[in-house]
Write an enzyme that holds these catalytic residues in place. Structure first.
Site, PDB file in Angstrom:
ATOM      1  N   GLU A 291     -27.808  40.812 -14.528  1.00  0.00           N
ATOM      2  CA  GLU A 291     -27.755  40.154 -15.839  1.00  0.00           C
ATOM      3  C   GLU A 291     -28.832  39.082 -15.976  1.00  0.00           C
ATOM      4  O   GLU A 291     -28.583  37.975 -16.455  1.00  0.00           O
ATOM      5  CB  GLU A 291     -26.366  39.555 -16.090  1.00  0.00           C
ATOM      6  CG  GLU A 291     -25.265  40.607 -16.081  1.00  0.00           C
ATOM      7  CD  GLU A 291     -23.885  40.076 -16.449  1.00  0.00           C
ATOM      8  OE1 GLU A 291     -23.615  38.896 -16.186  1.00  0.00           O
ATOM      9  OE2 GLU A 291     -23.082  40.865 -16.992  1.00  0.00           O
ATOM     10  N   ASP A 370     -15.901  45.311 -15.040  1.00  0.00           N
ATOM     11  CA  ASP A 370     -15.963  43.869 -15.185  1.00  0.00           C
ATOM     12  C   ASP A 370     -14.611  43.272 -15.556  1.00  0.00           C
ATOM     13  O   ASP A 370     -14.407  42.893 -16.704  1.00  0.00           O
ATOM     14  CB  ASP A 370     -17.013  43.518 -16.253  1.00  0.00           C
ATOM     15  CG  ASP A 370     -17.329  42.033 -16.268  1.00  0.00           C
ATOM     16  OD1 ASP A 370     -16.937  41.349 -15.314  1.00  0.00           O
ATOM     17  OD2 ASP A 370     -17.964  41.582 -17.239  1.00  0.00           O
ATOM     18  N   GLU A 398     -10.937  35.831 -18.896  1.00  0.00           N
ATOM     19  CA  GLU A 398     -11.981  36.280 -19.822  1.00  0.00           C
ATOM     20  C   GLU A 398     -11.539  37.480 -20.664  1.00  0.00           C
ATOM     21  O   GLU A 398     -11.689  37.479 -21.881  1.00  0.00           O
ATOM     22  CB  GLU A 398     -13.248  36.633 -19.039  1.00  0.00           C
ATOM     23  CG  GLU A 398     -14.354  37.203 -19.918  1.00  0.00           C
ATOM     24  CD  GLU A 398     -15.646  37.475 -19.144  1.00  0.00           C
ATOM     25  OE1 GLU A 398     -15.679  37.271 -17.923  1.00  0.00           O
ATOM     26  OE2 GLU A 398     -16.621  37.892 -19.791  1.00  0.00           O
TER      27      GLU A 398
HETATM   28  O1  GCW Z   1     -17.566  38.869 -16.527  1.00  0.00           O
HETATM   29  C1  GCW Z   1     -18.942  38.740 -16.740  1.00  0.00           C
HETATM   30  C2  GCW Z   1     -19.084  37.550 -17.616  1.00  0.00           C
HETATM   31  C3  GCW Z   1     -20.292  36.707 -17.347  1.00  0.00           C
HETATM   32  C4  GCW Z   1     -20.389  36.471 -15.847  1.00  0.00           C
HETATM   33  C5  GCW Z   1     -20.528  37.815 -15.168  1.00  0.00           C
HETATM   34  C6  GCW Z   1     -20.561  37.690 -13.651  1.00  0.00           C
HETATM   35  C7  GCW Z   1     -21.101  34.510 -14.682  1.00  0.00           C
HETATM   36  O2  GCW Z   1     -19.052  37.987 -18.940  1.00  0.00           O
HETATM   37  O3  GCW Z   1     -20.143  35.515 -18.057  1.00  0.00           O
HETATM   38  O4  GCW Z   1     -21.423  35.600 -15.482  1.00  0.00           O
HETATM   39  O5  GCW Z   1     -19.455  38.642 -15.461  1.00  0.00           O
HETATM   40  O6  GCW Z   1     -19.527  37.950 -13.042  1.00  0.00           O
HETATM   41  O7  GCW Z   1     -21.574  37.369 -13.079  1.00  0.00           O
END
Ligand code: GCW
Length: 677
Positions: A291, A370, A398
């Site tokens: 990312e 995720d 989240e």
């Molecule tokens: O869950 C996702 C989130 C990001 C996060 C990423 C990660 C810290 O949307 O905000 O970044 O994973 O785990 O690295």
């Protein structure tokens, strides 16, 4: 401004005491307690805890030689009383303890001070039950070696993510307005809460390491040291997220190539300085080539090269690097059906098995995507027998209601930890991760209740307890949490909390994305429904719904081949439409709406039924909570009540958007003729 919570007693004024209210210490605090320990800092904590509890509740700390009815002893201490002798010879290890009761004396015996601390909190947890009939000595040892919380805290307030990335509990407990909190009492109280659950490591800053936060490694190291000093008395070591490009950003080098001698020397020197300042520093956490974060790919090097460079810098000091496996292509083209985000971590990391140093721990999210409310377990966990693995969970909610919804995650984590990749009788996920650890993203902030939603405290509590003992029953952990947090609670309070919370994960799953397909959240902040929100974006999380069917074909036969990343029997079970568990069907298969589930219902009818049921259950939670008006603290009552209003509203929104979407796509009416828009 910290809001005052009226009517609570706590060791930090204005802050809810969570599962350690003074009343929780009543049973232990009325005893005559003998502590036989060394002069270590952690042993000092045990003495202070005992003294405080006794002072509050009328017990007494007694001197060696005097009779006590609770003895906390290090096996290395001299003059162990006879009751303690019976507990000897059990080898509880570096953090474990032996707990028993003999001749009316409850005994905690440990080889090291940390074990004494954990034993003390076990006695507190048991309350009066720790002082009844005699029972034979039991050995308690943590199942996972490192039990760690990762904070996604920033020092500066990030323009999009705020101060705490994916934080739903206010600001950071470590920093405010770009500087550390002047008073770190709250950090110490946090350490105390964590120690009472068995957590022994905390990474204090976001894995997305921005410019200011990168400097914690060098010129802002004193801030890390100050936090470490608050957590150390509770047996917690501090870890730091570092930016892979630090040699360039902080060191002025022109490369961060992990095989470059200058780069390696920079990390070695920098790490040495960290240990000069914080001798018990835990190590680094790294999100690399993920990312947008920098990583070894820029130099044509592998993740093993990157991780090993940091491992080598840490090794002389006993530190570890947690290298995250959350690596995937976030610049996908939705038109390209061959790319599958679920495959990515395994594709990247499985070929590297055996190449990582022993102090490099690969940190793998529990699912391949995720942190969705329902995912299969990441096949990476099964694929790397020669690598130390840690499993990563998300306590911060989240994708599970952002601490506006009640969603007790103990049952989910218990399923994850108990999953057996190689079939019945074979090793569990917890056993595979024993040498690495269990890690979770913390849900704590500077909110007076710590977690925004007061009931979200239970998730933090359950995480620690499951990391210590993964086979504990999550419903029993919930009751334990209720008992400690609401010590005067009568049957109505205890029963209602249990009723609201125990099934709340299942309820949340019912009113959100169906049958394991995941996402369907609003892009960006990830709250509330948006069925097509990610469908045509580059992030790669799609459901492929059309007029005929829905779901992602991840089979070997006709799909992306993801099922082939599992060992047997799961590679076969997931491959088969008829054997794949219902709750994951749409994760693995694209099926017609009239496909009949193992439950006997069609997919489309299941979508309608669960969404009506889920929203109804959310409304039921609110009704149940209303029974507690007047029975719990009014401020806490109001906070939960306000959040339940939002949960009910949001659950209805989910119900209506998901049902309407699928009615319009499929044209199949609800068999029960309920209202769909
Ligand atoms: O869950 C996702 C989130 C990001 C996060 C990423 C990660 C810290 O949307 O905000 O970044 O994973 O785990 O690295």
């Amino acid at each position: 401004m910290q809001v005052e919570v009226p009517g609570i007693q706590a060791n930090v004024p204005g802050v809810h005491p969570a599962w350690l209210p003074p009343d929780a210490f009543r049973a232990a605090g009325t005893r005559r307690v003998l502590v036989l320990a060394d002069d270590s800092e952690v042993a000092g904590t045990v003495r202070a805890e005992v003294a405080d509890a006794c002072e509050r509740h009328g017990g007494a700390v007694v001197a060696p030689g005097a009779a006590g009815d609770l003895v906390l002893a290090l096996s290395t201490a001299g003059d162990l009383p006879p009751a303690v002798q019976a507990s000897r010879g059990q080898e509880p290890g570096p953090e474990g303890f032996v707990l028993g009761r003999r001749d009316g004396v409850t005994v905690v015996l440990a080889d090291h001070p940390a074990g004494l601390l954990y034993g003390w909190f076990e006695v507190v947890r048991r309350g009066a039950a720790a002082f009844g009939e005699d029972w034979p000595a039991e050995v308690h040892r943590p199942a996972l070696r490192r039990r760690m919380l990762d904070h996604w805290d920033n020092i500066d307030v990030h323009p999009v993510m705020g101060q705490v990335e994916r934080g739903y509990s206010g600001g950071s407990i470590f920093w405010r307005d770009g500087v550390p909190h002047e008073d770190l009492t709250r950090v110490r109280a946090y350490g105390r809460l964590l120690a009472a659950t068995g957590v022994n490591a905390v990474a204090i800053n976001n894995v997305n390491v921005h410019a200011t936060e990168a400097r914690l490694l060098t010129d802002r190291l004193a801030e890390v040291a100050a936090i470490a000093a608050e957590l150390r008395p509770y047996g917690i070591r501090v870890h730091l997220s570092v930016n892979f490009a630090s040699p360039i950003a902080l060191g002025g080098l022109d490369s961060a190539d992990p095989l470059d001698e200058g780069v390696r020397a920079w990390w070695a020197r920098t790490t040495e300085r960290v240990y000069e300042t914080i001798p018990d520093f835990g190590g680094y956490v790294v999100k690399a080539d993920s990312e947008g974060q920098p990583g070894p790919f820029a130099y044509g090097r592998s993740h093993a090269d990157g991780a090993n460079m940091l491992a080598d810098a840490l090794a002389p000091h006993g530190g570890v690097v947690h290298w995250r496996a959350f690596v995937y292509d976030h610049r996908q083209d939705w038109r390209d059906r061959s790319t599958d985000r679920a495959r990515a971590a395994h594709d990247h990391f499985a070929p590297l098995d055996g190449l990582f140093r022993d102090n490099a721990i690969l940190q793998v999210k529990y699912g391949p995507m995720d942190f969705q409310p329902r995912e299969p377990i990441s096949p990476v966990i099964a694929a790397m027998p020669a690598t130390r693995l840690a499993v990563e969970l998300q306590v911060t909610q989240e994708y599970t209601g952002q601490q506006r919804h009640v969603c007790y995650l103990g049952p989910m984590w218990s399923e994850v930890l108990g999953f057996r990749f190689w079939g019945p009788g074979e090793r569990t996920v917890a056993e595979v991760a024993a040498r690495g650890g269990l890690v979770a993203v913390s849900n704590v902030g500077d909110d007076p209740y710590w977690t925004g939603h007061p009931l979200a405290q239970a998730n933090l509590y359950a995480f620690g307890r499951l990391a210590w003992a993964p086979d504990l029953d999550p419903a029993a952990i919930l009751d334990e949490w209720i008992g400690l947090t609401f010590p005067g609670g009568d049957d109505l309070v205890r029963g209602t909390l249990h009723e609201i919370m125990d099934g709340s994960w299942a309820t949340y799953e019912r009113y959100t994305a169906p049958l394991g397909v995941g996402f369907m959240v609003r892009p960006g902040h990830h709250y509330g429904p948006d069925v097509d929100g990610y469908e045509y974006t580059p992030w790669g999380t799609y459901h492929f719904a059309d007029r005929d069917g829905v779901g992602v074909d991840r089979t070997r036969a006709t799909g992306t081949g993801y099922t082939g990343q599992y060992p047997a029997p799961w590679s076969e079970v997931y491959e088969s439409r008829s054997e794949c568990p219902d709750e994951l069907l749409l994760f693995f298969h694209h099926v017609p709406y009239q496909h009949v589930l193992q439950s006997g219902t069609t997919v489309i009818q299941h979508i309608y039924d669960t969404h009506f049921a889920g929203a109804e259950e959310a409304a039921g939670m609110r009704l149940a909570w209303e029974k507690l008006a007047g029975s719990v603290d009014p401020a806490l009552y109001a906070r939960v009540r306000e959040r339940l209003d939002e949960q009910v509203r949001c659950a209805e929104e989910w119900r209506d958007q998901v049902n309407t979407y699928f009615l319009r796509k499929s044209g199949v009416p609800d068999a029960h003729g309920r209202r769909i828009y």
